[in-house]
Design a protein around this motif. Structure first.
Motif, PDB file in Angstrom:
ATOM      1  N   PHE A  63       0.820  -1.235   0.142  1.00 41.46           N
ATOM      2  CA  PHE A  63       0.149   0.100   0.025  1.00 41.46           C
ATOM      3  C   PHE A  63       0.930   1.192  -0.152  1.00 41.46           C
ATOM      4  CE2 PHE A  63      -2.700  -3.411   1.495  1.00 41.46           C
ATOM      5  CZ  PHE A  63      -3.720  -2.993   0.902  1.00 41.46           C
ATOM      6  N   SER A  64       1.993   1.315   0.856  1.00 37.35           N
ATOM      7  CA  SER A  64       2.797   2.316   0.569  1.00 37.35           C
ATOM      8  C   SER A  64       3.472   2.616  -0.525  1.00 37.35           C
ATOM      9  CB  SER A  64       3.792   2.358   1.988  1.00 37.35           C
ATOM     10  OG  SER A  64       4.199   1.122   2.145  1.00 37.35           O
ATOM     11  N   LEU A  65       4.054   1.497  -1.038  1.00 40.26           N
ATOM     12  CA  LEU A  65       4.609   1.538  -2.390  1.00 40.26           C
ATOM     13  C   LEU A  65       3.755   2.110  -3.516  1.00 40.26           C
ATOM     14  CD1 LEU A  65       6.824  -1.774  -2.595  1.00 40.26           C
ATOM     15  CD2 LEU A  65       7.731   0.617  -2.409  1.00 40.26           C
ATOM     16  N   GLY A  66       2.195   1.462  -3.301  1.00 41.89           N
ATOM     17  CA  GLY A  66       1.286   2.067  -4.237  1.00 41.89           C
ATOM     18  C   GLY A  66       1.069   3.576  -4.046  1.00 41.89           C
ATOM     19  N   ALA A  67       1.194   4.164  -2.779  1.00 43.37           N
ATOM     20  CA  ALA A  67       0.930   5.458  -2.621  1.00 43.37           C
ATOM     21  C   ALA A  67       1.863   6.195  -3.328  1.00 43.37           C
ATOM     22  CB  ALA A  67       1.102   5.579  -1.326  1.00 43.37           C
ATOM     23  N   ILE A  68       3.264   5.653  -3.298  1.00 45.46           N
ATOM     24  CA  ILE A  68       4.387   6.248  -3.931  1.00 45.46           C
ATOM     25  C   ILE A  68       4.041   6.558  -5.394  1.00 45.46           C
ATOM     26  CG2 ILE A  68       6.940   6.419  -4.634  1.00 45.46           C
ATOM     27  CD1 ILE A  68       7.579   5.145  -2.232  1.00 45.46           C
ATOM     28  N   VAL A  69       3.565   5.549  -6.034  1.00 45.19           N
ATOM     29  CA  VAL A  69       3.433   5.424  -7.424  1.00 45.19           C
ATOM     30  C   VAL A  69       2.093   6.406  -7.705  1.00 45.19           C
ATOM     31  CG1 VAL A  69       2.462   3.860  -9.269  1.00 45.19           C
ATOM     32  CG2 VAL A  69       4.361   2.984  -7.861  1.00 45.19           C
ATOM     33  N   VAL A  70       1.170   6.204  -7.278  1.00 47.31           N
ATOM     34  CA  VAL A  70      -0.004   7.172  -7.470  1.00 47.31           C
ATOM     35  C   VAL A  70       0.350   8.584  -7.259  1.00 47.31           C
ATOM     36  CG1 VAL A  70      -2.292   7.953  -6.722  1.00 47.31           C
ATOM     37  CG2 VAL A  70      -1.697   5.344  -6.841  1.00 47.31           C
ATOM     38  N   MET A  71       1.134   9.071  -6.096  1.00 46.45           N
ATOM     39  CA  MET A  71       1.448  10.252  -5.953  1.00 46.45           C
ATOM     40  C   MET A  71       2.508  10.900  -7.100  1.00 46.45           C
ATOM     41  SD  MET A  71       0.505  12.094  -3.706  1.00 46.45           S
ATOM     42  CE  MET A  71       0.477  13.804  -3.744  1.00 46.45           C
ATOM     43  N   LEU A  72       3.519   9.897  -7.326  1.00 45.21           N
ATOM     44  CA  LEU A  72       4.269  10.411  -8.497  1.00 45.21           C
ATOM     45  C   LEU A  72       3.822  10.608  -9.845  1.00 45.21           C
ATOM     46  CD1 LEU A  72       7.810   8.542  -7.603  1.00 45.21           C
ATOM     47  CD2 LEU A  72       6.992  10.794  -7.059  1.00 45.21           C
ATOM     48  N   LEU A  73       2.581   9.705 -10.008  1.00 47.29           N
ATOM     49  CA  LEU A  73       1.742   9.881 -11.435  1.00 47.29           C
ATOM     50  C   LEU A  73       1.027  11.227 -11.320  1.00 47.29           C
ATOM     51  CD1 LEU A  73       0.972   6.438 -12.203  1.00 47.29           C
ATOM     52  CD2 LEU A  73       2.555   7.733 -13.572  1.00 47.29           C
ATOM     53  N   VAL A  74       0.211  11.422 -10.135  1.00 47.52           N
ATOM     54  CA  VAL A  74      -0.895  12.326 -10.076  1.00 47.52           C
ATOM     55  C   VAL A  74      -0.158  13.921  -9.753  1.00 47.52           C
ATOM     56  CG1 VAL A  74      -2.855  12.914  -9.050  1.00 47.52           C
ATOM     57  CG2 VAL A  74      -2.419  10.581  -9.207  1.00 47.52           C
ATOM     58  N   ALA A  75       0.659  13.861  -8.875  1.00 50.60           N
ATOM     59  CA  ALA A  75       1.069  15.138  -8.213  1.00 50.60           C
ATOM     60  C   ALA A  75       2.561  15.023  -7.782  1.00 50.60           C
ATOM     61  CB  ALA A  75       0.364  15.672  -7.153  1.00 50.60           C
TER      62      ALA A  75
END
Lengths: 335, 239
Positions: free
Chosen positions: A303-315
């Motif tokens: 989940f934390s790695l997913g958060a990194i991915v999503v964050m880097l893609l979105v903002a």
């Protein structure tokens, strides 16, 4: 069950640990521009301070006591602050002066992490020996603690709630607000911001840039150490406990944008909640689908790695870069 | 009268890259001393060298009779020299008030307050912007803030590195006027590196023409402006 109170309380403690660690990691990053891979092991050192306090203050005999916190919070602040300061003075600053690249410095922090975990292993052996050979029957029971101890049995409760669930968030709020006031209201705090933004100019104005950076590292280490005190109440004591945690800490800092202490703290909190509740609800859903009991605790970093991915893609600049005024008014929360 | 600043046979550069070759100059007290030359001729490097920001291989620099060759910038600042770099000369993330406070960092607090209100009298536009972050200031206002910050320490010599770069012509003229005032009203010696050679030479007393890190001309500013060859060759001035 839709909402689980105990899970929420545990999460409060865990998420504030991440908040503290992401905030202090962001501080060292702003100051030295180095991703410090030893940061979560800083917290582990703080955790070991709790065991030492439990031993030296005789709390293992008396049972749950506030002394656990009174003694180990300041102790870990000072000890881990000193460790962080030494890392800066002995390793990072001399290397940076020689013109080593950021990548090189980053590898150096990995090396420091390995050394620190080694030292924790030595300390664990040492403590095991002391406990084993003690004539004190109660102390001999602690023999397994240095490598796999649940120290939460020594923490007091407030109206049936474990103290860490309340102290953790409190500590996070107090240190965030305190740090904000320090940076904006004091002359030294202002000098800190100045030296971080433009060290050359600060130097010509007579600000001791080196002192400012040293103080920053000490405070960052100290905060990580205090986070470790709360952390050990939610997890098993172990020399390598920082290794898994570092992923979540970085996730928090990256979600916050690695540029602002406040958003670092928020990022850590969010990642903490995301991990805990993500695991919990995925377990429920998968359990319902398969008809079996599913345990996903070991996959929480997904989940934390997913958060990194999503964050880097979105903002990519993190939460700090978003226009919150606009978002709030879109949501109808602000006129 | 002895010159306030004396540069003698200086070779200097960055690391192993030598930029300046046998540069000498003498700056009289309360003069406006202009350094001109084509791009990449070492003008900025010369200022930085005076302020201790480069490596000096040979030669010496004396300020007020005191040897400052090879001293670190913060020590040179203490002798009464202020250096205003072309960019990054204010803390963008700090408010105007905080910037001024940082400029007075080493002064005792009552003296600091006194000096800050003095410079605010001189530059009233800053007074209205005290609570704003420096990044919200316009280019010209930033130069003014940078000037105010240096003035807080009451320097005897100010080194300006292209203070009008990237400014609109009208603003540029205002900034140069402020610099003349610093000399006329406060008696501060000025060394100015300026892209607009004509303007600079008109306001200057003495001038130095640098080409390829070597001194091509040293003397009166007006004389350089009217020189039959040099101006046209190196400064784009019409004959």
């Amino acid at each position: 069950m839709v909402l689980n109170v105990q899970l929420f309380l545990d999460t409060m403690a865990y998420a504030s640990v991440l908040g503290l660690l992401s905030m202090s990691l962001t501080l060292t990053y702003i100051v030295s521009r180095v991703p410090n891979f030893a940061h979560a092991t800083f917290a582990a050192i703080g955790s070991y301070m709790v065991l030492i306090v439990v031993w030296l203050l005789g709390i293992y005999k008396t049972g749950p006591s506030w002394g656990v916190y009174y003694a180990s919070l300041p102790l870990s602040f000072i000890v881990v602050g000193a460790v962080a300061l030494l890392q800066y003075l002995i390793v990072l600053r001399p290397l940076a002066k020689k013109g080593i690249s950021i990548d090189g410095l980053m590898i150096a922090t990995l090396g420091i992490d390995i050394i620190l975990v080694g030292l924790l292993n030595i300390s664990a052996d040492f403590l095991e020996d002391i406990f084993q050979q003690s004539p004190d029957k109660d102390l001999r029971k602690l023999v397994t603690y240095p490598r796999s101890g649940y120290l939460s049995s020594y923490e007091p409760t407030i109206m049936g709630v474990t103290a860490s669930s309340i102290l953790g968030p409190l500590l996070l709020v107090v240190s965030t607000v305190g740090f904000y006031l320090f940076l904006t209201k004091t002359k030294f705090g202002t000098a800190m911001r100045a030296a971080i933004e433009n060290p050359q100019l600060a130097e010509t104005l007579g600000i001791n840039v080196n002192l400012v950076y040293s103080v920053s590292w000490f405070i960052a280490g100290g905060l990580a150490g205090m986070a470790g005190v709360i952390m050990v109440m939610t997890t098993k004591l172990n020399p390598t406990m920082g290794w898994l945690l570092i992923v979540s800490v970085f996730a928090g800092s990256i979600v916050g944008g690695l540029g602002s202490l406040f958003w670092g703290a928020v990022g850590g909190l969010l990642v903490g909640f995301l991990e805990q509740f993500g695991v919990y609800y995925t377990q429920i859903i998968l359990g319902a689908l398969t008809g079996e009991t599913v345990s996903l605790g070991n996959y929480r970093q997904v989940f934390s790695l997913g958060a990194i991915v999503v964050m880097l893609l979105v903002a990519p600049q993190g939460l700090a870069s978003l226009n919150w005024g606009k978002i709030l008014s879109r949501l109808g929360l602000r006129r | 009268m002895a010159p306030i600043l004396e540069v003698k046979g200086v070779d200097a550069g960055y690391g192993k890259l030598q930029i300046l070759f046998n540069v000498s100059m003498e700056v009289e007290s309360k003069d406006i001393f202009v350094i001109v030359g084509p791009n990449g001729s070492g003008k900025s490097t010369l200022l930085k060298t005076i302020f201790g920001l480069t490596r000096i291989y040979k030669g010496s620099i004396r300020f007020n009779g005191e040897e400052i060759t090879g001293k670190p910038p913060h020590d040179i600042a203490k002798t009464g020299i202020a250096y205003l770099p072309q960019t990054d000369n204010v803390f963008a993330q700090l408010t105007v008030a905080e910037n001024l406070k940082m400029a007075a960092y080493t002064l005792p607090s009552d003296l600091a307050e006194e000096r800050i209100s003095e410079v605010l009298e001189r530059f009233p536009l800053l007074k209205a912007r005290l609570k704003d972050k420096a990044m919200t200031l316009s280019g010209g206002q930033r130069q003014i803030l940078a000037m105010a910050m240096s003035l807080i320490r009451k320097p005897k010599l100010m080194l300006f590195d292209e203070p009008t770069a990237a400014l609109a012509p009208k603003l540029a003229a205002e900034i140069l006027d402020e610099i003349i005032k610093l000399r006329d009203e406060l008696g501060i010696t000025i060394i100015l590196v300026e892209q607009n050679a004509k303007k600079a030479l008109q306001m200057g007393d003495k001038a130095l023409l640098l080409v390829g890190g070597r001194v091509m001309y040293r003397g009166g500013a007006k004389e350089l402006l009217e020189h039959p060859e040099l101006g046209a060759l190196y400064l784009g001035l019409k004959k």
